[in-house]
Design a protein around this motif. Sequence first.
Motif, PDB file in Angstrom:
ATOM      1  N   GLU A   1      46.325  50.256 -85.790  1.00 29.38           N
ATOM      2  CA  GLU A   1      45.008  49.806 -86.271  1.00 29.38           C
ATOM      3  C   GLU A   1      43.993  50.914 -86.097  1.00 29.38           C
ATOM      4  OE1 GLU A   1      41.675  46.304 -85.342  1.00 29.38           O
ATOM      5  OE2 GLU A   1      43.355  46.604 -83.988  1.00 29.38           O
TER       6      GLU A   1
ATOM      7  N   GLY B   1      38.072  53.033 -85.091  1.00 33.42           N
ATOM      8  CA  GLY B   1      36.801  53.571 -85.541  1.00 33.42           C
ATOM      9  C   GLY B   1      36.839  55.074 -85.554  1.00 33.42           C
TER      10      GLY B   1
ATOM     11  N   TYR C   1      31.846  54.671 -87.435  1.00 30.36           N
ATOM     12  CA  TYR C   1      32.384  53.500 -88.130  1.00 30.36           C
ATOM     13  C   TYR C   1      33.232  52.730 -87.138  1.00 30.36           C
ATOM     14  CZ  TYR C   1      35.218  50.622 -91.159  1.00 30.36           C
ATOM     15  OH  TYR C   1      35.850  49.550 -91.735  1.00 30.36           O
ATOM     16  N   TYR C   2      33.175  51.406 -87.215  1.00 34.45           N
ATOM     17  CA  TYR C   2      33.964  50.567 -86.316  1.00 34.45           C
ATOM     18  C   TYR C   2      34.657  49.467 -87.099  1.00 34.45           C
ATOM     19  CZ  TYR C   2      31.030  52.851 -82.858  1.00 34.45           C
ATOM     20  OH  TYR C   2      30.390  53.794 -82.102  1.00 34.45           O
ATOM     21  N   ALA C   3      35.865  49.182 -86.692  1.00 32.78           N
ATOM     22  CA  ALA C   3      36.553  48.029 -87.252  1.00 32.78           C
ATOM     23  C   ALA C   3      35.827  46.764 -86.814  1.00 32.78           C
ATOM     24  CB  ALA C   3      37.997  47.999 -86.760  1.00 32.78           C
ATOM     25  N   ASP C   4      35.913  45.732 -87.627  1.00 22.13           N
ATOM     26  CA  ASP C   4      35.247  44.476 -87.302  1.00 22.13           C
ATOM     27  C   ASP C   4      35.703  43.915 -85.964  1.00 22.13           C
ATOM     28  OD1 ASP C   4      35.117  43.197 -90.733  1.00 22.13           O
ATOM     29  OD2 ASP C   4      33.781  44.541 -89.626  1.00 22.13           O
ATOM     30  N   SER C   5      36.951  44.168 -85.619  1.00 19.36           N
ATOM     31  CA  SER C   5      37.519  43.620 -84.385  1.00 19.36           C
ATOM     32  C   SER C   5      36.874  44.183 -83.124  1.00 19.36           C
ATOM     33  CB  SER C   5      39.028  43.867 -84.343  1.00 19.36           C
ATOM     34  OG  SER C   5      39.307  45.252 -84.452  1.00 19.36           O
TER      35      SER C   5
ATOM     36  N   LYS D   1      33.581  45.915 -83.341  1.00 17.72           N
ATOM     37  CA  LYS D   1      32.170  46.182 -83.591  1.00 17.72           C
ATOM     38  C   LYS D   1      31.306  45.423 -82.594  1.00 17.72           C
ATOM     39  CE  LYS D   1      31.395  46.633 -87.874  1.00 17.72           C
ATOM     40  NZ  LYS D   1      31.203  46.354 -89.308  1.00 17.72           N
TER      41      LYS D   1
ATOM     42  N   HIS E   1      34.793  57.331 -91.497  1.00 18.36           N
ATOM     43  CA  HIS E   1      35.750  56.301 -91.838  1.00 18.36           C
ATOM     44  C   HIS E   1      36.947  56.890 -92.545  1.00 18.36           C
ATOM     45  CE1 HIS E   1      36.784  52.381 -94.186  1.00 18.36           C
ATOM     46  NE2 HIS E   1      37.526  52.528 -93.109  1.00 18.36           N
TER      47      HIS E   1
END
Length: 125
Positions: free
Chosen positions: A46, A49, A59-63, A65, A105
């Motif tokens: 995964e 970020g 940038y960060y993944a939603d999981s 953030k 990203h």
Amino acid sequence: QVQLVESGGGLVQAGGSLRLSCAASGRTISSYTVGWFRQAPGKEREFVGGISWNGGTTYYADSVKGRFTISRDNAKNTVYLQMTSLKPGDTAVYSCAAIAYTGPHYPNYDEYNFWGQGTQVTVSS
């Protein structure tokens, strides 16, 4: 060539914090975007970020953030991943990678130029 070495992993209770470091040697990574990835057993890797070459954008993944923060110190040739409010679901091997790219990203791990070996993060409930 660039060597990336992660450190700072370990065992932490849920709700706790850890700061991972990604230290580069061999040459400067100040012109590289650096991404953080994680892989849990039995799961796909995964993209957590990334941070742009000058640290100006992240940038960060939603999981993650709101819980994780990526920063860098180009003078020390090091990138950091500050993790707070850790959950058992964050348990994984975390690794960093560097790519000659401008934005933060870039989720395609295999296309990076340099990779670290990873550090284990275990979050207990």
